[in-house]
Design an enzyme around this catalytic site. Structure first.
Site, short mmCIF file in Angstrom:
data_model
loop_
_atom_site.label_atom_id
_atom_site.label_comp_id
_atom_site.label_asym_id
_atom_site.label_seq_id
_atom_site.Cartn_x
_atom_site.Cartn_y
_atom_site.Cartn_z
N ARG A 123 -26.94 42.35 5.31
CA ARG A 123 -27.77 41.28 5.20
C ARG A 123 -27.76 40.21 6.43
O ARG A 123 -27.06 40.55 7.31
CB ARG A 123 -27.25 40.67 3.98
CG ARG A 123 -25.86 40.03 3.81
CD ARG A 123 -25.47 39.21 2.66
NE ARG A 123 -24.06 38.56 2.84
CZ ARG A 123 -23.64 38.03 1.88
NH1 ARG A 123 -24.25 38.00 0.88
NH2 ARG A 123 -22.39 37.65 2.11
N GLU A 162 -26.22 30.53 2.73
CA GLU A 162 -25.21 30.31 3.63
C GLU A 162 -25.81 30.63 5.21
O GLU A 162 -25.32 31.42 5.67
CB GLU A 162 -24.20 31.62 3.39
CG GLU A 162 -23.26 31.31 1.97
CD GLU A 162 -22.14 32.12 1.87
OE1 GLU A 162 -22.13 32.94 2.29
OE2 GLU A 162 -21.34 31.52 0.78
N GLU A 319 -21.21 27.91 -5.10
CA GLU A 319 -20.33 29.41 -5.19
C GLU A 319 -18.76 29.22 -5.21
O GLU A 319 -18.45 28.43 -4.28
CB GLU A 319 -20.70 30.37 -4.33
CG GLU A 319 -22.04 30.85 -4.38
CD GLU A 319 -22.38 31.92 -2.98
OE1 GLU A 319 -21.43 32.42 -2.57
OE2 GLU A 319 -23.27 31.91 -2.51
N TRP A 327 -13.73 40.88 -0.21
CA TRP A 327 -13.87 41.20 1.27
C TRP A 327 -12.65 40.82 1.87
O TRP A 327 -12.70 40.63 3.21
CB TRP A 327 -15.35 40.24 1.56
CG TRP A 327 -15.38 38.85 1.03
CD1 TRP A 327 -16.28 38.61 0.08
CD2 TRP A 327 -14.57 37.55 1.05
NE1 TRP A 327 -15.89 37.26 -0.64
CE2 TRP A 327 -14.88 36.67 0.32
CE3 TRP A 327 -13.40 37.42 2.07
CZ2 TRP A 327 -14.51 35.55 0.32
CZ3 TRP A 327 -13.01 36.01 2.23
CH2 TRP A 327 -13.50 35.05 1.19
C1 GAL Z 1 -20.90 34.41 -0.28
C2 GAL Z 1 -22.44 34.83 -0.63
C3 GAL Z 1 -22.87 35.46 -1.74
C4 GAL Z 1 -21.60 36.52 -1.97
C5 GAL Z 1 -20.26 35.73 -1.79
C6 GAL Z 1 -19.22 36.70 -2.32
O1 GAL Z 1 -20.73 34.58 1.04
O2 GAL Z 1 -23.33 33.47 -0.59
O3 GAL Z 1 -23.90 36.12 -1.82
O4 GAL Z 1 -21.68 37.45 -0.73
O5 GAL Z 1 -20.28 35.26 -0.76
O6 GAL Z 1 -17.93 36.33 -2.18
#
Ligand code: GAL
Length: 682
Positions: A123, A162, A319, A327
């Protein structure tokens, strides 16, 4: 001065018409069937969800080919959400360009410093400066804004997603061309640029603007000012994209506030959010915990800085995670109670909405092991029950909506230029970690039970603080040097550290002895830096030990006391920590990295002249974090148990909004529990 910031916060309203804190998540219904949608709305209502972010990664679904559009599904889900009483923070869907676009226009793909293309398949594979990408993205924004401007579910616009998460540094030809235009605006003449970049060094003098390039992979260290300007430019290029989308939204949907989700976190240093904050109608932030010994200190630090960036007005937590992410090298789940505690710590620091990535855990795709509000196990799960419980807690906190963080007496200055320039290559050490140094000071303050504000260096009225701590404030242009000096002369207590005040805005060293820009106010002079090799430490005579850095300090001013000296190392018996008194004010210099432990020992001595004391009982210091929000009538005391122990807090008065166990006139916080008390402001 705190710059003016419009705050058009999209509050949800309760059935009685009063403001509610926002609660919700990113919602990706395109990954699910219509039967699941109906279940989603039912469960959202059960959890108290009142806002979701929609369509963040929906471009390929909304525009399946260059000439076809499909809004039917989005119309349907917007209507369903509205019928369920749930507001929509509608994304402009430009974060991830669809395959038809990148196939037709591979020239929108970002390029690394080594010249490698970042291909589609993940992405955010777009160049912030690509005119082709911009045209397609804005076309999509125009379509969405015209279609949904008057939809009753719409509460906010969410630009892209982001910005800069994966594409902040692009070295493509588009970037080169836009960088040149940016440099022309900054310097006007090539002579000015050559002077600023110090191009007399290594035969780098430019004779034509066309010769200028991003700092692509080079034979040795690229020009430092070129590197620093490229960082500033890259932040500006993304901001420019934000402004381009925002202009369309403001034109077609003027009544709805516009935001974009920042990432105030240690790993995302490319975007100068202090510089972006005035461009959004309300500040939104995303935050993820990086497990480690200082993880909750870092959460508090980032939430605190988000508030600083927002000018201490309410901001939106767009978020965070209900439990594990996907990750990190290893992704442990959150312990019981942490979901609520982490959320409420953000609220304590001014968040008036608590949202997660994401609503329903994906069954497929790269984030299928990332937690969500509804986990793979479904609604019959501990996690979903915690989510429902948090919804109730946030509902009970409705009275705090719109209140602001009460300023602390101590500030930590945070500065993107110093972060960028201080960590560049070809320096006395490559081990400097700007964010970590700032966090260590914050950790020490937390351990001692002090409240502090983390604030952007260039947007802050220093006179509001009794103590200003400026760790590794490497870049000090003349106006900032004057402001800091005036602050001390007017009775403020300034504390700064090694490698501060070394260069001006062009990354040119202030000559005559370090730290040139603050030498006089500190009353010291340093002729040579003494960085330490990995693993080497030096002992100080106050019982602490330093690493990373030492300085050979000579005291040059009057009224300078040596608060601690080196006991070992090359500079044994010379000063390590100095303080110059200036009547009511003082200027302190800490020449080595003491870490959170050493700073916890040193800080009481630095805070004492300002009369700053902890508001927490001694036994609770370090275990409990104490934050205050206030409005015209009330103060709201947040007491956050950071520890895995039970903590008793006797002698507290006020209405209990979020209830721990009470004992007489006190509270007993269970491990990881949060209490919120309402007191009269008078
Ligand atoms: C953010 C992102 C989300 C998702 C999330 C996972 O960086 O905006 O779409 O990927 O992390 O932790």
């Amino acid at each position: 001065m705190t710059a003016p910031l419009t705050s058009r916060f999209p509050y949800a309203k309760g059935s009685d018409g009063t403001r509610r804190l926002g609660y919700g998540a990113d919602y990706n219904p395109e990954q699910w069937s219509r039967e699941v949608w109906a279940d989603d709305i039912r469960l959202m209502r059960e959890a108290g969800v009142n806002v979701v972010s929609l369509a963040i990664f929906s471009w390929a679904r909304l525009q399946p080919t260059a000439d076809t559009w499909d809004f039917g599904w989005l119309d349907e889900i917007m209507d369903l959400l509205h019928a369920g009483g749930i507001g929509v923070d509608l994304a402009t869907a430009t974060a991830s360009p669809p395959p038809w676009l990148t196939t037709a226009h591979p020239e929108i793909l970002p390029v690394t410093a080594r010249g490698e293309t970042l291909w589609p398949g993940a992405r955010q594979h777009w160049r912030p400066t690509s005119p082709v990408f911009r045209e397609h993205a804005l076309n999509l924004v125009r379509r969405l804004a015209s279609r949904y401007a008057d939809h009753p579910a719409l509460v906010a616009w969410h630009v892209n997603n982001e910005l800069g998460c994966h594409n902040v540094y692009d070295y493509s030809d588009d970037a080169a061309c836009t960088f040149r235009a940016w440099l022309r605006r900054r310097y006007t003449t090539l002579d000015a640029l050559n002077n600023a970049w110090g191009t007399a060094f290594w035969s780098q003098r430019y004779s034509d603007w066309e010769q200028l390039l991003p700092p692509r992979l080079a034979a040795s260290h690229p020009n430092p000012t070129q590197q620093l300007d490229f960082k500033r430019f890259s932040s500006d290029a993304l901001k420019d994209h934000l402004l381009a989308e925002r202009e369309i939204l403001r034109e077609l949907s003027p009544d709805t506030p516009v935001t974009t989700n920042f990432m105030v976190m240690p790993g995302t240093k490319g975007m100068d959010y202090a510089d972006w904050a005035d461009e959004v109608d309300f500040v939104a932030n995303d935050h993820y915990v990086t497990p480690g010994p200082q993880d909750r200190d870092e959460l508090s630090f980032s939430a605190n800085l988000s508030s600083g960036i927002a000018g201490h007005r309410p901001w939106f937590l767009m978020e965070h995670s209900t439990s594990a992410v996907n990750w990190q090298p290893v992704n442990p789940p959150k312990a019981p109670g942490e979901l609520a505690r982490d959320s409420l710590l953000h609220v304590a620091h001014g968040a008036d909405a608590v949202c997660f990535f994401q609503w329903r855990q994906s069954a497929a795709g790269a984030e299928k092991y990332h937690s969500a509000m509804v986990p793979h196990a479904g609604a019959d799960s501990e996690l979903f029950r915690s989510v429902v419980e948090l919804g109730r807690t946030l509902d009970a906190l409705a009275p705090i909506a719109g209140s602001e963080r009460e300023p602390a007496r101590v500030a930590i200055l945070f500065d993107w230029d110093s972060w960028w320039a201080g960590e560049q290559d070809s320096h006395p050490t490559s081990r400097l970690d700007y964010h970590r140094e700032a966090l260590d000071w914050y950790s020490a303050l937390l351990r001692l039970g002090h409240r502090a504000d983390v604030v952007p260096a260039h947007r802050t009225d220093l006179s509001a603080y009794d103590v200003v701590i400026a760790p590794v404030l490497h870049v000090v242009p003349q106006p900032l040097a004057k402001e800091l000096t005036r602050y001390v002369e007017c009775g403020g207590h300034l504390v700064t550290t090694y490698f501060s005040a070394i260069v001006d805005e062009n990354d040119h060293v202030w000559l005559g002895g370090y730290p040139g820009a603050l030498r006089d106010v500190l009353g010291i002079r340093i002729e040579e830096f003494g960085p330490l090799l990995d693993g080497d430490t030096v002992d100080l005579d106050n019982g602490t030990s330093g690493s990373l850095w030492t300085d050979r300090i000579s005291v040059t001013g009057t009224d300078v006391e040596v608060l601690a000296g080196y006991r070992t190392g090359t500079y044994a018996s010379r000063p390590a920590v100095t303080r110059r008194g200036t009547g009511r004010g003082s200027a302190t210099y800490v020449s080595t990295r003491l870490g959170a432990d050493g700073l916890t020992v040193l800080l009481p001595e630095l805070l004492a002249p300002a009369g700053v004391t902890s508001e927490l009982p001694e036994h609770a210091r370090g275990l409990v974090e104490h934050v205050v929000r206030r409005d015209a009538e009330h103060r709201y005391l947040f007491l956050v148990n950071r520890s895995d122990e039970q903590v008793a807090l006797p002698g507290l008065t006020g209405d209990v909004l979020v209830a721990p166990r009470t004992e007489g006139d006190g509270l007993v916080l269970a491990p990881r529990q949060v209490a919120v008390l309402r007191q009269s402001a008078s």
